[in-house]
Design a protein around this motif. Structure first.
Motif, PDB file in Angstrom:
ATOM      1  N   LEU A  29       0.837  -1.207   0.000  1.00  0.00           N
ATOM      2  CA  LEU A  29       0.000   0.000   0.000  1.00  0.00           C
ATOM      3  C   LEU A  29       0.870   1.255   0.000  1.00  0.00           C
ATOM      4  O   LEU A  29       0.524   2.260  -0.626  1.00  0.00           O
ATOM      5  N   GLU A  30       2.003   1.193   0.673  1.00  0.00           N
ATOM      6  CA  GLU A  30       2.931   2.328   0.682  1.00  0.00           C
ATOM      7  C   GLU A  30       3.541   2.539  -0.701  1.00  0.00           C
ATOM      8  O   GLU A  30       3.597   3.670  -1.203  1.00  0.00           O
ATOM      9  N   ILE A  31       3.962   1.468  -1.337  1.00  0.00           N
ATOM     10  CA  ILE A  31       4.529   1.549  -2.686  1.00  0.00           C
ATOM     11  C   ILE A  31       3.523   2.162  -3.653  1.00  0.00           C
ATOM     12  O   ILE A  31       3.888   2.947  -4.527  1.00  0.00           O
ATOM     13  N   ASN A  32       2.250   1.835  -3.476  1.00  0.00           N
ATOM     14  CA  ASN A  32       1.194   2.336  -4.363  1.00  0.00           C
ATOM     15  C   ASN A  32       0.642   3.693  -3.960  1.00  0.00           C
ATOM     16  O   ASN A  32      -0.332   4.172  -4.543  1.00  0.00           O
ATOM     17  N   GLY A  33       1.236   4.324  -2.953  1.00  0.00           N
ATOM     18  CA  GLY A  33       0.842   5.685  -2.592  1.00  0.00           C
ATOM     19  C   GLY A  33      -0.459   5.799  -1.821  1.00  0.00           C
ATOM     20  O   GLY A  33      -1.072   6.866  -1.799  1.00  0.00           O
ATOM     21  N   VAL A  60       7.227   7.934  14.537  1.00  0.00           N
ATOM     22  CA  VAL A  60       6.797   8.649  15.737  1.00  0.00           C
ATOM     23  C   VAL A  60       7.776   8.288  16.844  1.00  0.00           C
ATOM     24  O   VAL A  60       7.944   7.107  17.161  1.00  0.00           O
ATOM     25  N   ASN A  61       8.438   9.278  17.414  1.00  0.00           N
ATOM     26  CA  ASN A  61       9.380   9.006  18.490  1.00  0.00           C
ATOM     27  C   ASN A  61       8.647   8.809  19.800  1.00  0.00           C
ATOM     28  O   ASN A  61       7.809   9.609  20.193  1.00  0.00           O
ATOM     29  N   THR A  62       8.938   7.700  20.435  1.00  0.00           N
ATOM     30  CA  THR A  62       8.418   7.440  21.769  1.00  0.00           C
ATOM     31  C   THR A  62       9.606   7.416  22.720  1.00  0.00           C
ATOM     32  O   THR A  62      10.755   7.516  22.298  1.00  0.00           O
ATOM     33  N   ALA A  63       9.352   7.288  23.992  1.00  0.00           N
ATOM     34  CA  ALA A  63      10.429   7.319  24.980  1.00  0.00           C
ATOM     35  C   ALA A  63      11.449   6.212  24.747  1.00  0.00           C
ATOM     36  O   ALA A  63      12.652   6.431  24.904  1.00  0.00           O
ATOM     37  N   SER A  64      10.997   5.037  24.355  1.00  0.00           N
ATOM     38  CA  SER A  64      11.922   3.915  24.246  1.00  0.00           C
ATOM     39  C   SER A  64      12.411   3.633  22.832  1.00  0.00           C
ATOM     40  O   SER A  64      13.503   3.127  22.640  1.00  0.00           O
ATOM     41  N   ARG A  65      11.606   3.957  21.824  1.00  0.00           N
ATOM     42  CA  ARG A  65      12.001   3.624  20.452  1.00  0.00           C
ATOM     43  C   ARG A  65      11.170   4.426  19.458  1.00  0.00           C
ATOM     44  O   ARG A  65      10.240   5.126  19.830  1.00  0.00           O
ATOM     45  N   THR A  66      11.513   4.268  18.205  1.00  0.00           N
ATOM     46  CA  THR A  66      10.742   4.915  17.157  1.00  0.00           C
ATOM     47  C   THR A  66       9.670   3.958  16.676  1.00  0.00           C
ATOM     48  O   THR A  66       9.972   2.856  16.229  1.00  0.00           O
ATOM     49  N   ALA A  67       8.430   4.370  16.795  1.00  0.00           N
ATOM     50  CA  ALA A  67       7.300   3.564  16.313  1.00  0.00           C
ATOM     51  C   ALA A  67       6.873   4.111  14.957  1.00  0.00           C
ATOM     52  O   ALA A  67       7.286   5.198  14.552  1.00  0.00           O
ATOM     53  N   ARG A  68       6.053   3.339  14.275  1.00  0.00           N
ATOM     54  CA  ARG A  68       5.539   3.791  12.984  1.00  0.00           C
ATOM     55  C   ARG A  68       4.032   3.970  13.095  1.00  0.00           C
ATOM     56  O   ARG A  68       3.332   3.122  13.619  1.00  0.00           O
ATOM     57  N   LEU A  69       3.585   5.080  12.572  1.00  0.00           N
ATOM     58  CA  LEU A  69       2.164   5.379  12.521  1.00  0.00           C
ATOM     59  C   LEU A  69       1.755   5.307  11.055  1.00  0.00           C
ATOM     60  O   LEU A  69       2.451   5.832  10.183  1.00  0.00           O
ATOM     61  N   TYR A  70       0.657   4.651  10.780  1.00  0.00           N
ATOM     62  CA  TYR A  70       0.168   4.514   9.411  1.00  0.00           C
ATOM     63  C   TYR A  70      -1.120   5.314   9.270  1.00  0.00           C
ATOM     64  O   TYR A  70      -1.956   5.326  10.167  1.00  0.00           O
ATOM     65  N   GLU A  71      -1.235   6.000   8.154  1.00  0.00           N
ATOM     66  CA  GLU A  71      -2.425   6.782   7.853  1.00  0.00           C
ATOM     67  C   GLU A  71      -2.648   6.740   6.355  1.00  0.00           C
ATOM     68  O   GLU A  71      -1.785   6.291   5.600  1.00  0.00           O
ATOM     69  N   LEU A  72      -3.785   7.210   5.918  1.00  0.00           N
ATOM     70  CA  LEU A  72      -4.088   7.212   4.489  1.00  0.00           C
ATOM     71  C   LEU A  72      -3.614   8.503   3.846  1.00  0.00           C
ATOM     72  O   LEU A  72      -3.701   9.579   4.441  1.00  0.00           O
ATOM     73  N   THR A  73      -3.139   8.401   2.626  1.00  0.00           N
ATOM     74  CA  THR A  73      -2.843   9.579   1.824  1.00  0.00           C
ATOM     75  C   THR A  73      -4.172  10.122   1.299  1.00  0.00           C
ATOM     76  O   THR A  73      -5.233   9.510   1.494  1.00  0.00           O
ATOM     77  N   ASP A  74      -4.137  11.251   0.611  1.00  0.00           N
ATOM     78  CA  ASP A  74      -5.359  11.774  -0.005  1.00  0.00           C
ATOM     79  C   ASP A  74      -5.945  10.738  -0.972  1.00  0.00           C
ATOM     80  O   ASP A  74      -7.158  10.527  -1.018  1.00  0.00           O
ATOM     81  N   SER A  75      -5.073  10.083  -1.722  1.00  0.00           N
ATOM     82  CA  SER A  75      -5.522   9.045  -2.647  1.00  0.00           C
ATOM     83  C   SER A  75      -6.167   7.890  -1.888  1.00  0.00           C
ATOM     84  O   SER A  75      -7.209   7.373  -2.301  1.00  0.00           O
ATOM     85  N   GLY A  76      -5.599   7.508  -0.773  1.00  0.00           N
ATOM     86  CA  GLY A  76      -6.158   6.440   0.045  1.00  0.00           C
ATOM     87  C   GLY A  76      -7.522   6.800   0.603  1.00  0.00           C
ATOM     88  O   GLY A  76      -8.430   5.966   0.650  1.00  0.00           O
ATOM     89  N   ARG A  77      -7.688   8.064   1.009  1.00  0.00           N
ATOM     90  CA  ARG A  77      -8.981   8.499   1.548  1.00  0.00           C
ATOM     91  C   ARG A  77     -10.066   8.500   0.474  1.00  0.00           C
ATOM     92  O   ARG A  77     -11.243   8.357   0.772  1.00  0.00           O
ATOM     93  N   GLN A  78      -9.684   8.620  -0.776  1.00  0.00           N
ATOM     94  CA  GLN A  78     -10.664   8.574  -1.859  1.00  0.00           C
ATOM     95  C   GLN A  78     -11.296   7.199  -1.998  1.00  0.00           C
ATOM     96  O   GLN A  78     -12.378   7.055  -2.573  1.00  0.00           O
ATOM     97  N   LEU A  79     -10.661   6.190  -1.436  1.00  0.00           N
ATOM     98  CA  LEU A  79     -11.223   4.838  -1.486  1.00  0.00           C
ATOM     99  C   LEU A  79     -12.475   4.708  -0.626  1.00  0.00           C
ATOM    100  O   LEU A  79     -13.230   3.750  -0.780  1.00  0.00           O
ATOM    101  N   GLU A  80     -12.724   5.653   0.260  1.00  0.00           N
ATOM    102  CA  GLU A  80     -13.904   5.576   1.125  1.00  0.00           C
ATOM    103  C   GLU A  80     -15.187   5.474   0.301  1.00  0.00           C
ATOM    104  O   GLU A  80     -16.062   4.658   0.600  1.00  0.00           O
ATOM    105  N   GLY A  81     -15.303   6.284  -0.725  1.00  0.00           N
ATOM    106  CA  GLY A  81     -16.489   6.232  -1.580  1.00  0.00           C
ATOM    107  C   GLY A  81     -16.602   4.915  -2.328  1.00  0.00           C
ATOM    108  O   GLY A  81     -17.691   4.352  -2.464  1.00  0.00           O
ATOM    109  N   VAL A  82     -15.480   4.407  -2.789  1.00  0.00           N
ATOM    110  CA  VAL A  82     -15.456   3.124  -3.501  1.00  0.00           C
ATOM    111  C   VAL A  82     -15.886   2.005  -2.556  1.00  0.00           C
ATOM    112  O   VAL A  82     -16.717   1.158  -2.908  1.00  0.00           O
TER     113      VAL A  82
END
Length: 119
Positions: free
Chosen positions: A51-55, A62-84
């Motif tokens: 999904l990341e490769i496809n945009g 996201v830096n946390t006290a102990s390590r760097t975590a990853r947060l995932y969210e939708l791009t504008d293109s990803g949010r367009q899938l809501e209607g689909v």
């Protein structure tokens, strides 16, 4: 060609489920793993990478006290899938109802009478 491109982005058992989860807001990897029962961490990582490769989904460190975590969210293109996804859900309900009515001996039954694995 456009349909093939779209299907290439969302094909697979888990991609639309991941997108649906992210439509509710950004999530960490472990949150998605808990929400998507039956999805292994390895498969989740693979699907997110595709999904990341496809945009559709960027990885946001996201830096946390102990390590760097990853947060995932939708791009504008990803949010367009809501209607689909909404249109597919509507079609699925209508199709289920039509299928239930057309089953032999079930002319008066609704979609809710289908066995759980078909519902």
């Amino acid at each position: 060609m456009a349909i093939k491109d779209a299907l290439n982005v969302v094909s697979g058992k888990w991609k639309l489920a991941i997108v649906c989860t992210l439509l509710l807001g950004p999530r960490r990897f472990n949150e998605m793993e808990r929400l998507l029962n039956g999805l292994t961490p390895r498969m989740l990582a693979r699907e997110l990478r595709e999904l990341e490769i496809n945009g559709v989904v960027p990885r946001v460190p996201v830096n946390t006290a102990s390590r760097t975590a990853r947060l995932y969210e939708l791009t504008d293109s990803g949010r367009q899938l809501e209607g689909v996804i909404g249109s597919m859900a509507e079609w699925g309900v209508q199709h289920r109802e039509q299928t239930a009515r057309s089953l032999p001996g079930n002319a008066s039954h609704s979609a809710s009478s289908l066995p759980a694995e078909q519902a």
